[in-house]
Structures are given as C-alpha cells and as structure tokens.
Design a protein around this motif. Sequence first.
Motif, PDB file in Angstrom:
ATOM      1  N   GLU A   1       0.834  -1.206   0.000  1.00 18.82           N
ATOM      2  CA  GLU A   1       0.000   0.000   0.000  1.00 18.82           C
ATOM      3  C   GLU A   1       0.867   1.254   0.000  1.00 18.82           C
ATOM      4  O   GLU A   1       0.580   2.229  -0.704  1.00 18.82           O
ATOM      5  N   ALA A   2       1.930   1.227   0.810  1.00 22.92           N
ATOM      6  CA  ALA A   2       2.857   2.362   0.839  1.00 22.92           C
ATOM      7  C   ALA A   2       3.535   2.543  -0.523  1.00 22.92           C
ATOM      8  O   ALA A   2       3.734   3.670  -0.988  1.00 22.92           O
ATOM      9  N   LYS A   3       3.872   1.403  -1.162  1.00 22.38           N
ATOM     10  CA  LYS A   3       4.500   1.449  -2.479  1.00 22.38           C
ATOM     11  C   LYS A   3       3.547   2.050  -3.510  1.00 22.38           C
ATOM     12  O   LYS A   3       3.952   2.885  -4.335  1.00 22.38           O
ATOM     13  N   MET A   4       2.257   1.639  -3.468  1.00 24.41           N
ATOM     14  CA  MET A   4       1.270   2.190  -4.397  1.00 24.41           C
ATOM     15  C   MET A   4       1.112   3.692  -4.213  1.00 24.41           C
ATOM     16  O   MET A   4       1.027   4.449  -5.178  1.00 24.41           O
ATOM     17  N   THR A   5       1.074   4.122  -2.938  1.00 28.59           N
ATOM     18  CA  THR A   5       0.958   5.559  -2.657  1.00 28.59           C
ATOM     19  C   THR A   5       2.154   6.321  -3.210  1.00 28.59           C
ATOM     20  O   THR A   5       2.004   7.387  -3.820  1.00 28.59           O
TER      21      THR A   5
ATOM     22  N   THR B   1       3.365   0.799 -15.607  1.00 25.33           N
ATOM     23  CA  THR B   1       3.583  -0.652 -15.630  1.00 25.33           C
ATOM     24  C   THR B   1       3.869  -1.176 -14.226  1.00 25.33           C
ATOM     25  O   THR B   1       3.324  -2.205 -13.793  1.00 25.33           O
ATOM     26  N   GLU B   2       4.728  -0.451 -13.487  1.00 29.03           N
ATOM     27  CA  GLU B   2       5.053  -0.863 -12.124  1.00 29.03           C
ATOM     28  C   GLU B   2       3.826  -0.781 -11.218  1.00 29.03           C
ATOM     29  O   GLU B   2       3.609  -1.642 -10.362  1.00 29.03           O
ATOM     30  N   GLN B   3       2.986   0.247 -11.420  1.00 28.34           N
ATOM     31  CA  GLN B   3       1.765   0.385 -10.629  1.00 28.34           C
ATOM     32  C   GLN B   3       0.853  -0.822 -10.823  1.00 28.34           C
ATOM     33  O   GLN B   3       0.280  -1.350  -9.858  1.00 28.34           O
ATOM     34  N   ALA B   4       0.731  -1.253 -12.069  1.00 31.20           N
ATOM     35  CA  ALA B   4      -0.134  -2.398 -12.356  1.00 31.20           C
ATOM     36  C   ALA B   4       0.386  -3.660 -11.673  1.00 31.20           C
ATOM     37  O   ALA B   4      -0.382  -4.446 -11.105  1.00 31.20           O
TER      38      ALA B   4
ATOM     39  N   ASP C   1      -0.067  -7.530  -7.113  1.00 35.32           N
ATOM     40  CA  ASP C   1       0.491  -8.190  -5.929  1.00 35.32           C
ATOM     41  C   ASP C   1      -0.334  -7.864  -4.690  1.00 35.32           C
ATOM     42  O   ASP C   1      -0.594  -8.729  -3.852  1.00 35.32           O
ATOM     43  N   TRP C   2      -0.728  -6.593  -4.572  1.00 38.78           N
ATOM     44  CA  TRP C   2      -1.527  -6.175  -3.410  1.00 38.78           C
ATOM     45  C   TRP C   2      -2.849  -6.933  -3.349  1.00 38.78           C
ATOM     46  O   TRP C   2      -3.270  -7.398  -2.292  1.00 38.78           O
ATOM     47  N   THR C   3      -3.505  -7.064  -4.506  1.00 38.09           N
ATOM     48  CA  THR C   3      -4.789  -7.781  -4.549  1.00 38.09           C
ATOM     49  C   THR C   3      -4.623  -9.222  -4.090  1.00 38.09           C
ATOM     50  O   THR C   3      -5.418  -9.747  -3.294  1.00 38.09           O
ATOM     51  N   GLU C   4      -3.561  -9.858  -4.563  1.00 39.25           N
ATOM     52  CA  GLU C   4      -3.301 -11.259  -4.202  1.00 39.25           C
ATOM     53  C   GLU C   4      -3.047 -11.414  -2.702  1.00 39.25           C
ATOM     54  O   GLU C   4      -3.614 -12.295  -2.041  1.00 39.25           O
ATOM     55  N   GLN C   5      -2.208 -10.530  -2.152  1.00 40.93           N
ATOM     56  CA  GLN C   5      -1.873 -10.618  -0.728  1.00 40.93           C
ATOM     57  C   GLN C   5      -3.067 -10.231   0.151  1.00 40.93           C
ATOM     58  O   GLN C   5      -3.288 -10.819   1.216  1.00 40.93           O
ATOM     59  N   ALA C   6      -3.824  -9.217  -0.279  1.00 40.06           N
ATOM     60  CA  ALA C   6      -4.993  -8.783   0.489  1.00 40.06           C
ATOM     61  C   ALA C   6      -6.045  -9.881   0.548  1.00 40.06           C
ATOM     62  O   ALA C   6      -6.695 -10.100   1.582  1.00 40.06           O
ATOM     63  N   GLU C   7      -6.225 -10.603  -0.556  1.00 47.66           N
ATOM     64  CA  GLU C   7      -7.184 -11.713  -0.568  1.00 47.66           C
ATOM     65  C   GLU C   7      -6.722 -12.837   0.355  1.00 47.66           C
ATOM     66  O   GLU C   7      -7.536 -13.448   1.068  1.00 47.66           O
ATOM     67  N   ALA C   8      -5.418 -13.107   0.353  1.00 39.55           N
ATOM     68  CA  ALA C   8      -4.883 -14.139   1.251  1.00 39.55           C
ATOM     69  C   ALA C   8      -5.088 -13.746   2.707  1.00 39.55           C
ATOM     70  O   ALA C   8      -5.425 -14.581   3.558  1.00 39.55           O
ATOM     71  N   LEU C   9      -4.881 -12.458   2.999  1.00 40.22           N
ATOM     72  CA  LEU C   9      -5.089 -11.970   4.362  1.00 40.22           C
ATOM     73  C   LEU C   9      -6.559 -12.063   4.760  1.00 40.22           C
ATOM     74  O   LEU C   9      -6.891 -12.423   5.899  1.00 40.22           O
ATOM     75  N   GLU C  10      -7.445 -11.759   3.823  1.00 41.42           N
ATOM     76  CA  GLU C  10      -8.889 -11.825   4.099  1.00 41.42           C
ATOM     77  C   GLU C  10      -9.314 -13.256   4.409  1.00 41.42           C
ATOM     78  O   GLU C  10     -10.168 -13.499   5.270  1.00 41.42           O
ATOM     79  N   GLU C  11      -8.695 -14.221   3.750  1.00 49.46           N
ATOM     80  CA  GLU C  11      -9.011 -15.629   4.020  1.00 49.46           C
ATOM     81  C   GLU C  11      -8.594 -16.019   5.434  1.00 49.46           C
ATOM     82  O   GLU C  11      -9.297 -16.772   6.117  1.00 49.46           O
TER      83      GLU C  11
END
Length: 659
Positions: A598-602, A639-642, A647-657
């Motif tokens: 999240e910090a990286k995206m910001t 490109t880096e943002q995408a 990666d964030w979506t993948e990790q956030a979903e794993a955390l939600e599980e």
Amino acid sequence: MILLQVQQVMRRFGADVLFENVQMDIQEHGRVALVGRNGAGKSTLLKMIAGETVPDEGQISMRKGLTIGYLAQDQGLNSDNTIWEEMSSVFAELHKLEAQMHQLEAQLSDPKIMADETAYQQTLKTYDQVQTDFQQKNGYGYQAEIRGVLHGFQFDADVYDKSVTALSGGQKTQLALAKLLLEKRDLLILDEPTNHLDVETLTWLESYLQSYSGALLIVSHDRYFLDRVVNEVYDLSHHEMVHYTGNYDQYVQQKAARIQAEWKHYEKQQAEISKLEDFVNRNIVRASTTKRAQSRRKQLEKMDRLERPDGDEKTAHFGFHAAKQSGNIVLTVKDAAVGYDGRTLSEPDTLNVKKHEAIAIVGPNGIGKSTLLKSILGQIPFIKGQAVFGTNVVTGYYDQEQKNLHDKKTVLSELWDEHPTTPEKDIRTILGSFLFTGEDVDKPINALSGGERARLLLTKLAMQNDNFLILDEPTNHLDIDSREVLEVALNDFDGTLLFVSHDRYFINQVATSVVEVSPTGTELFLGDYDYYIDKKQEQAELAAAAASEAAENAASAAPDSSVAAPVDTRSKGQQNYQASKQQQREKRKLERTVAALEAKMTALDEQATAIQEQMAQPEVSADVGQLQDLQKQLDALTTEQATVEEDWTEQAEALEELD
C-alpha cells in the motif's frame, strides 16, 4: 527523486572548522540517520538544512515547493490553545471547507433558492465540488487521525481540553512532534525525537514513521530506534561526512570494515615509506648508489600519503571493578509495594538478585521504576515490605537526576575530596580515561553539559569499586560512542547489576534478564529485551486464545443444563494457542506485506502525479525531447503500478481468508 542536496558545506567557529566538504542527498521517501559524537555538529547541520542558519561555505539546494518540518532537540510547543485546538489547527483548510459546506447546505434549504431551478442546480453543483474536495482531503477522517496520534503519545480523550501551557516540558515536546506528524511535511527533520518517550510510545512512533509518506532525517542516540526506522546513515566525524547504506547495525559493521581496510592500506604504505627512507638514508652518500637513492627520494616526495585512520578523536576507556566479592544472594525484595505520598504505584513487587546477574527494569513512565530503586536504597520508604541485602554487598548508585554532584565544585575537586589520599596525578589519569583532560578538570560542575555530568558520575562510580551497581537511566545524555564504551565496561564488570533503562539496544547488550514493573507488581523474564518482547507477544496471543475458547464454550453450553462439566479453559486455550501460533505469524507477515505494498502504491501514485504536473508546465510541454523522456518515465511507472496493484490484490485476498 532527490528532495534535497547538501553540497560542499562548511561551518567554522572562529578559526576552528567544525566540519567541511559535507555532502548529503535526501531522496523522496528517504529514511536517513545522521550520527556522530556530541559536539560533531549534527544539530548545527540540521539547522542549516531546515533553513534556520546558512553555511559558511557550500550550498543546500532543494526541490521547488518542498515543505520541511523541523523539531529541534527538546523543543516544546508553546500555545494558549487546548491540546485538541492546537492539533486541530493543522487542518485549518478543512475547517474552511466544512464551514463552506454548512453554508451551502443552508442555501440549498432556502425556499428562495429552491424555487429558482437554475440557482438551485448551481448551488448543488458547488456543494458537490466542495464536498468532494473535503472528502479527498480526509475531511471525514481527520478527527480520528488526530485521536490516533494523540493516543500514540499517551494523550487520552480526558485531557483534550487541557491547556498546552499546563503541560510538562516533556509533554510539550511530545505534542510538538505530534503536530509535526499531522502536518505531513515532505521532509521531517527530527533532532533526538525519542527523548522523554517511554518504550510503549517509542514502539508506536517507530511503527508510525515506518509508514510515513514523506522523507525522514533523524538524529538519535537510540540505536534500537534507528535500526527499525532508517535505511541509510550519514556519519559526521573527523570534520567530514561518510555515507553508509542500511540500518544502524549494518552501518556499524560497514564502518568497522572500512576502518580495518584503511588501517591495512595505511600500514602497508607506512611500511613502504619506511623501506624507501631506509634505502635513501643508507645509499644517498655512496657514489655508486646515489642516483638510485635520489630516485627513491623523488618517489617519496611524489607519494600521496594516507592519513592515520581515526587519529583525531579520543574514546573514553574505563572499567568497573569490585574491591571484594559479595555472597551469592545479593538482594531480596518480596511482596513489596512502592509509591509515595500514600499512593501505591506497583504491588506486589518481588526481586531475587543473584551474584553476577544483570537485571534490567522496564515499564511505562510513572509506574515507579525509579521509585523502586530509591526504595531499595532506603531513600524512599517502601509502602509495604523491605529490601534485604546479602553478605558483603556494597552498593553504588547512578542517579539519573544527577543530584549527587556538587555544582560549586570543580571536576577535579569532586573526585579528590572523596579520595583525598589518592595522588592528584592518579585522579587526573582516571579523569582522562573518561575524556576529562587539560583544562576540563578545572571546570565548575555547573558549567558541564549533560553528557559531561553523566561521564563524571560514571567516573565517581568507577572509583568506588562497589560490587553491586544500581543504575537509573545510565545512558541518558551519553552519545552513542560513550554508550558502547559503557556497555563493554558493564559486561566486563565482575559484580552485579540492577538498572532502569529505556534504551532497548543497551538492555539487549547488557541484561541477562528483564523485570517488568506494572500496577499489578513485577514479572521476571529470563532473557534480553527482544526475548521479553517475544514473550509478551506470546502471552497476549495465549490470553486472546483462552478468551476466545471461553467465549465459545459459553455460547455452546446447553441452556437447560443445571450442572455443566468443568472446562479446563487454560489447557484448551494453550492447545488453541499452539495450533494457531503459525497462523498468527503468517497473518502478521501478510499484514506487513500488504502495508508495504500500500505504501508502495501511494509512493508510485505521488511520483506519477509529480511527473504529470511537470509535463503540464509550459516550458516542458514546449520541449519535445524532455516531454518524451517524462512520458517514458510515466509509462514505466504505470507498468510498475499495475504489477504492485496485482500483488496487493493477491496478498490482500490471502489476508482476508485468514481473517
């Protein structure tokens, strides 16, 4: 992107040079530590960077529009406002937007405007724009942000209406730092921000700064703090600056390796010089070898001679020694209560100190750590219980308030009066080992700095040759080099230690066990500070697991059961804790990963916005070559943002599980 550059900067004091040729680059989102001995010029350099003073030579350049927040050492906040009013003043722009929103809301309910469709739609459009602006600037969350920062600095809601003028000096300094954090400057310059902070607040501040959106430039003697916050270090020593990458521990290793390499090159050159000089001396007067000797002499004259490494700084070197050995049992305190003026701070307090142990006492400010030491020494009576010393125990005490120094005496007389049979030469030699040399020994004590007073107290303590040292915040006022020397001296001490400290790095280096003081008494942890933190985390997880198990048992109990089978919630809680321990670790790891992404995206968003703003400038848009270069940078960022977002979506979903 570089936010700020220090280029060839010099500072003189009269004819003396404090530092010269200093260079420093602070990158966007940089995490920079500035280290060096007391008196090296760290605070002086910070004031230059903050714009409060100017260099004698060189220049400091910065990105256009850069905002800087600067907290000087022990700089308190002076204001007639309440705590809440002062913090809320940071969001003056939001207050204006909020007032404008309320004004527009009143207009929208005005019958005259409601009757005029054109005026109503125009007012509604303006309201939507203002509301969107208010929302984007965290208008609906800024009060929660203020509460979060104030809570981190131990200011709870019941003191929000308290006047800033009624606070202590330490609290005013904390509030000044809290306000700076809320202001979110591009570059935050902090000079000793950890002063007056207890461990709980330090831990919160470390976490906050790790995710701070701007850049950080920090001077601190707290090595544990630096290890957790910074990733590059500038070392101001020998009047010059050397740059290292990594945290404080990595800096120490790299500096040691650099100095070792410098000594190796220096000694190699000295051997070569000696060899050449010897050849010249032996052969210059001999006709057959004069030309060869002259050639060697020219070689010597042209040689670029290396300076002796670290040759211009002195290091304190001292030790503590017990004149006689104590028995195996040094101190016993059982079921005691400490406090003053009839107010109990902690109970029951139990200590069992054995020979050669080094016990650190930790706990929040105001819990009674120093009071416990003073009660053990008989300076403040126990409310309940007593301290019993073992056989042949001789105590020495380091008082953080430095009250056992006599302000009207000189440095020399402070020691000599207590040891009148010791020759003056020996007293001066001992003082020299603590860096009191020449005219320093004739200084009156009231003219000494905090660091000098601390070193003088340690000198007195070393001369007493006690076998049980009781130390209250011994690293306060000491620079990092002096702290490291003290750590070595205490680790070599052939007696017993009991000390209070907020210096977590120091505790890790010295302590064999940790005693936590709380309102409910003392608790012993058989390890260093990191071990203590790990155990506290395990206890918290175990308690949470037991509470969860108890709640499940209560919910599943049959409502008509008159006699329920006894449930060993502790046993089940332990089993549940062990089963979920790995899952909790995985969750914490995922949380850290998600936060980092999240910090990286910001950061990427901010970089993209900065490039777009630059492309929109008339002088840039007219330059096709520069515009193409910026577009390439923007494409790479996109490109880096995408990738990061994926990666964030993948990790956030794993955390939600896991949740």
